[in-house]
Design a protein around this motif. Structure first.
Motif, short mmCIF file in Angstrom:
data_model
loop_
_atom_site.label_atom_id
_atom_site.label_comp_id
_atom_site.label_asym_id
_atom_site.label_seq_id
_atom_site.Cartn_x
_atom_site.Cartn_y
_atom_site.Cartn_z
N VAL A 20 0.84 -1.20 0.00
CA VAL A 20 0.00 0.00 0.00
C VAL A 20 0.88 1.26 0.00
CG1 VAL A 20 -1.64 1.36 1.38
CG2 VAL A 20 -2.03 -1.08 1.00
N ARG A 24 0.56 4.11 -2.76
CA ARG A 24 0.28 5.49 -2.36
C ARG A 24 1.36 6.43 -2.90
NH1 ARG A 24 -1.45 4.69 2.73
NH2 ARG A 24 -3.61 4.98 2.18
N ILE A 30 -6.38 4.69 -2.34
CA ILE A 30 -6.55 3.36 -1.76
C ILE A 30 -7.97 3.22 -1.20
CG2 ILE A 30 -5.64 1.71 -0.08
CD1 ILE A 30 -3.57 2.71 -2.23
N CYS A 57 -6.87 1.54 -6.18
CA CYS A 57 -6.35 0.29 -5.62
C CYS A 57 -7.36 -0.24 -4.61
CB CYS A 57 -5.00 0.57 -4.94
SG CYS A 57 -4.29 -0.87 -4.12
N VAL A 112 -3.52 0.25 7.40
CA VAL A 112 -3.52 0.55 5.96
C VAL A 112 -3.84 2.01 5.68
CG1 VAL A 112 -4.67 -0.01 3.78
CG2 VAL A 112 -4.07 -1.83 5.37
N PRO A 114 -6.63 3.55 4.45
CA PRO A 114 -7.12 3.78 3.09
C PRO A 114 -7.77 5.16 2.95
CG PRO A 114 -8.64 2.39 4.28
CD PRO A 114 -7.44 2.55 5.16
#
Length: 167
Positions: A20, A24, A30, A57, A112, A114
């Motif tokens: 990730v 990024r 994300i 993603c 993560v 996101p």
């Protein structure tokens, strides 16, 4: 057949967070979607397709067998976690899959981070349990997919009813 060509990688958390970071850095948005995905149906496809539309993603987090049993009952899951993850990884629009062992996706969201946490239409933004965590790091919670007309639990009950009445 080379599975790496046709399937999204199924990664444990540390490897996922590393991937990730690379995504990024390349400027990608994300998205994380999560669920049990125990009896896969069209509602799941529409939910995940809607999630992918939010960014570049898509990570799909699959509840572990232990957590599905706690959430859905003693006779679940019907399909083991590794197989559920593999089914999800076969979808063209999924970029990464991971299995999470915690009762909620909160720790994975923290790891993560996101840009979007996508949930299905059985929620509203206000009822998503992890919305405060997502807001805390600057992400957004989004509701995606078609109306909640599909339920694995209901589908299973209907099949069991039909089988019972057929015998």
């Amino acid at each position: 057949m080379n599975a790496a060509i046709f399937f999204a990688p199924i990664l444990e958390r540390l490897r996922l967070t590393a991937r990730v970071a690379i995504e990024r850095q390349s400027g990608k948005k994300i998205v994380l979607a999560n669920g049990c995905f125990d009896f896969f149906h069209v509602g799941h496809i529409r939910y995940l397709a809607g999630a992918k539309q939010l960014g570049d993603c898509l990570i799909v987090a699959v509840n572990s067998d232990e957590q599905v049993k706690k959430l859905k009952g003693e006779n679940r899951p019907l399909i083991p976690e590794d197989e559920r993850a593999e089914i999800i990884s076969a979808l063209r629009f999924v970029d990464y899959v991971t299995i999470f062992p915690e009762p909620t996706v909160a720790e994975l969201l923290r790891a993560v981070r996101p840009d979007f946490h996508a949930k299905g239409t059985d929620y509203t933004v206000e009822t998503v349990p992890e919305r405060a965590i997502v807001k805390e790091y600057g992400g957004q919670t989004a509701i995606v997919g078609d109306p909640k007309d599909h339920s694995s639990t209901e589908l299973i009950s209907n099949y069991e009813f039909q089988i019972t009445n057929y015998e």
